[in-house]
Design a protein around this motif. Structure first.
Motif, PDB file in Angstrom:
ATOM      1  N   ALA A   1      31.028  38.859  42.856  1.00  0.00           N
ATOM      2  CA  ALA A   1      31.942  38.596  41.588  1.00  0.00           C
ATOM      3  C   ALA A   1      32.869  39.735  41.126  1.00  0.00           C
ATOM      4  O   ALA A   1      33.932  39.451  40.932  1.00  0.00           O
ATOM      5  CB  ALA A   1      31.195  37.985  40.457  1.00  0.00           C
ATOM      6  N   GLN A   2      32.286  40.716  41.113  1.00  0.00           N
ATOM      7  CA  GLN A   2      32.957  42.071  40.529  1.00  0.00           C
ATOM      8  C   GLN A   2      34.159  42.266  41.635  1.00  0.00           C
ATOM      9  O   GLN A   2      35.185  42.814  41.103  1.00  0.00           O
ATOM     10  CB  GLN A   2      31.717  43.262  40.492  1.00  0.00           C
ATOM     11  CG  GLN A   2      31.010  42.857  39.312  1.00  0.00           C
ATOM     12  CD  GLN A   2      29.625  44.104  39.398  1.00  0.00           C
ATOM     13  OE1 GLN A   2      29.894  44.972  40.313  1.00  0.00           O
ATOM     14  NE2 GLN A   2      29.002  44.005  38.357  1.00  0.00           N
TER      15      GLN A   2
ATOM     16  N   ARG B   1      35.771  40.300  43.557  1.00  0.00           N
ATOM     17  CA  ARG B   1      36.786  39.523  43.308  1.00  0.00           C
ATOM     18  C   ARG B   1      37.675  39.604  42.304  1.00  0.00           C
ATOM     19  O   ARG B   1      38.964  39.407  42.448  1.00  0.00           O
ATOM     20  CB  ARG B   1      36.065  37.851  43.398  1.00  0.00           C
ATOM     21  CG  ARG B   1      35.375  37.375  44.532  1.00  0.00           C
ATOM     22  CD  ARG B   1      35.009  36.050  44.582  1.00  0.00           C
ATOM     23  NE  ARG B   1      34.655  35.416  45.915  1.00  0.00           N
ATOM     24  CZ  ARG B   1      33.943  34.429  45.858  1.00  0.00           C
ATOM     25  NH1 ARG B   1      33.408  33.729  44.821  1.00  0.00           N
ATOM     26  NH2 ARG B   1      33.445  33.833  47.012  1.00  0.00           N
ATOM     27  N   GLU B   2      36.927  40.072  41.118  1.00  0.00           N
ATOM     28  CA  GLU B   2      37.620  40.624  40.152  1.00  0.00           C
ATOM     29  C   GLU B   2      38.419  41.579  40.099  1.00  0.00           C
ATOM     30  O   GLU B   2      39.794  41.553  39.728  1.00  0.00           O
ATOM     31  CB  GLU B   2      36.706  40.663  38.701  1.00  0.00           C
ATOM     32  CG  GLU B   2      37.432  40.984  37.484  1.00  0.00           C
ATOM     33  CD  GLU B   2      38.254  40.168  36.933  1.00  0.00           C
ATOM     34  OE1 GLU B   2      39.033  40.287  36.222  1.00  0.00           O
ATOM     35  OE2 GLU B   2      38.378  38.760  37.288  1.00  0.00           O
TER      36      GLU B   2
ATOM     37  N   ARG C   1      41.711  40.412  42.100  1.00  0.00           N
ATOM     38  CA  ARG C   1      42.582  39.928  41.279  1.00  0.00           C
ATOM     39  C   ARG C   1      43.248  41.013  40.582  1.00  0.00           C
ATOM     40  O   ARG C   1      44.598  40.776  40.400  1.00  0.00           O
ATOM     41  CB  ARG C   1      41.865  38.978  40.534  1.00  0.00           C
ATOM     42  CG  ARG C   1      42.711  38.268  39.486  1.00  0.00           C
ATOM     43  CD  ARG C   1      41.955  37.320  38.572  1.00  0.00           C
ATOM     44  NE  ARG C   1      41.376  38.192  37.548  1.00  0.00           N
ATOM     45  CZ  ARG C   1      42.046  38.929  36.671  1.00  0.00           C
ATOM     46  NH1 ARG C   1      43.545  38.481  36.466  1.00  0.00           N
ATOM     47  NH2 ARG C   1      41.438  39.621  35.697  1.00  0.00           N
ATOM     48  N   ILE C   2      42.497  41.932  39.885  1.00  0.00           N
ATOM     49  CA  ILE C   2      43.285  42.689  39.116  1.00  0.00           C
ATOM     50  C   ILE C   2      44.233  43.850  40.119  1.00  0.00           C
ATOM     51  O   ILE C   2      45.397  44.085  39.472  1.00  0.00           O
ATOM     52  CB  ILE C   2      42.234  43.852  38.469  1.00  0.00           C
ATOM     53  CG1 ILE C   2      41.570  43.156  37.532  1.00  0.00           C
ATOM     54  CG2 ILE C   2      42.883  45.084  37.759  1.00  0.00           C
ATOM     55  CD1 ILE C   2      40.453  43.769  36.714  1.00  0.00           C
TER      56      ILE C   2
END
Length: 414
Positions: free
Chosen positions: A184-185, A187-188, A191-192
């Motif tokens: 999840a980290q 992926r975030e 995205r950033i």
């Protein structure tokens, strides 16, 4: 065990767990959601005739019920915490040894023990639960208010085996949760990064536009011979910058917007669009011969600007990696069921193991010279996919050919 005795010993309770604010929220949730642990507790009760079984989280000063099956109405639910001094589990943790007795009244070690008398416990088993590194987690407990033969060797072996299984399953769950958090980290972060690239590509357009305006102004000014030679080189660099920015923006839109979107028209000006990009690359690479042969004798349904962008990327790739002094050939034709535009250059063959990777973002050939981001072929492939088409790669007799193919719709062919 009386309700008053239990109430006096209780610290946190089931309500704190349900509200999501328990100190041991993750441990309790992990065990209450485990089908394996539920099955183990039911099996423990069935095999030992004990009417209470549970898993407790035990620290130096805390005892918390994490999962229970209660047929005696002790009233201990997941999240209920009692003072550790009121449990035998403190002894289990301190000594790292199990506590088991069939009948508190007659057991030589725990006969007339004050805890047993206080809570009305007659038969009892508490087995330490450890992780694979030996660290202590808690206990597997079984309790009854009547005598039970829980010290039978088979019962003890079963309880110890189940405690080991629970310890292993807890560690597995914790590792999976850690991996999920890491994913999840990542992926975030991705995205950033993609948002940053999108903003960067957008903001680069203004200075590039200013340079283009400056070049147009210079064309109207008297220049010396040296300046006239340098200006085309600067235009070539600006053309490359435009290509890079366009690829960045298209990649960002594809990633953030769920894929490249096209706007197909039934009679697209495909020949004109491809001819234009060939002219642009000829101007940007005046020393490279590029031949063009388009035979589009029927209407084509496609997004011509997007197809032209794909061909521009394929052609730029051919110019960059082709053998100097040999022409790059662009050929377009319409077959019985598809449109094919090929870009061929002479040069070293693409290694077999690299061919599929070339169409992934940020992948570059083994002979990359430092230019580009490795997005060109990915963008071209994405545009083909958006048209329900594909790009074929062929390396034969020293010639590398990329074939951009899209289906010929019946309506367009009619």
């Amino acid at each position: 065990m009386s309700d008053e005795t239990l109430r006096q010993a209780t610290i946190q309770d089931h309500a704190a767990f349900l509200a999501g604010g328990h100190d041991f929220q993750d441990d309790i949730a992990r065990l209450t959601q485990s089908d394996l642990v539920g099955t183990i507790l039911e099996t423990v009760m069935l095999a030992t005739n004990m009417r209470f079984a549970g898993v407790a989280r035990v620290t130096a000063d805390r005892w918390v019920a994490c999962r229970t099956v209660d047929e005696i109405d002790f009233g201990l639910a997941p999240g209920d915490e009692i003072q550790i001094e009121s449990t035998f589990c403190q002894t289990v943790r301190e000594t790292a040894r199990k506590v088991i007795f069939n009948d508190a009244a007659t057991d030589e070690d725990y006969g007339d023990h004050p805890l047993a008398a206080q809570f009305g416990i007659v038969s009892y088993a508490s087995i330490p639960i450890r992780r694979s590194d030996g660290s202590f987690f808690g206990t597997l407990c079984a309790i009854d208010t009547e005598p039970r033969d829980v010290k039978h060797p088979r019962a003890v072996a079963m309880l110890e085996m189940f405690a080991d299984i629970i310890g292993q399953s807890l560690e597995t769950e914790e590792r999976l949760e850690a991996q999920e958090r890491l994913i999840a980290q990542e992926r975030e972060m991705a995205r950033i990064q993609e948002e940053f690239v999108a903003v960067l590509g957008h903001d680069l357009r203004n200075p590039v536009a200013a340079l283009e305006a400056g070049f147009r102004q210079l064309d109207r000014e008297p220049l010396g011979d040296r300046a006239r030679k340098i200006l085309p080189l600067m235009r070539s660099s600006l053309h490359r910058m435009n290509d890079l920015i366009e690829n960045i923006m298209l990649h960002a839109r594809a990633r953030l917007g769920g894929g490249i979107r096209i706007s197909a028209s039934p009679d697209a000006p495909l020949a004109e669009a491809v001819t234009q990009v060939v002219k642009e690359i000829r101007a940007a690479s005046p020393h490279q011969e590029i031949t063009l042969d388009l035979a589009f004798d029927r209407a084509v349904s496609c997004d011509a600007p997007r197809v032209a962008q794909a061909i521009s990327n394929l052609l730029s790739n051919a110019v960059r990696y082709g053998t100097p002094g040999h022409p790059v050939a662009v050929h377009g034709s319409i077959g019985s069921c598809e449109v094919a535009i090929t870009v061929a250059n002479r040069g070293e063959a693409v290694p077999e193991g690299l061919r599929q990777q070339l169409f992934h973002p940020f992948q570059r050939g083994v002979h990359a010279d430092g230019e580009g981001l490795g997005l060109g072929l990915y963008i071209a492939s994405s545009i083909a996919t958006a048209h329900n088409g594909r790009i074929d790669l062929d390396c034969e007799d020293g010639v590398t050919t990329f074939a951009f193919k899209l289906p010929l719709l019946e309506a367009a062919a009619a």
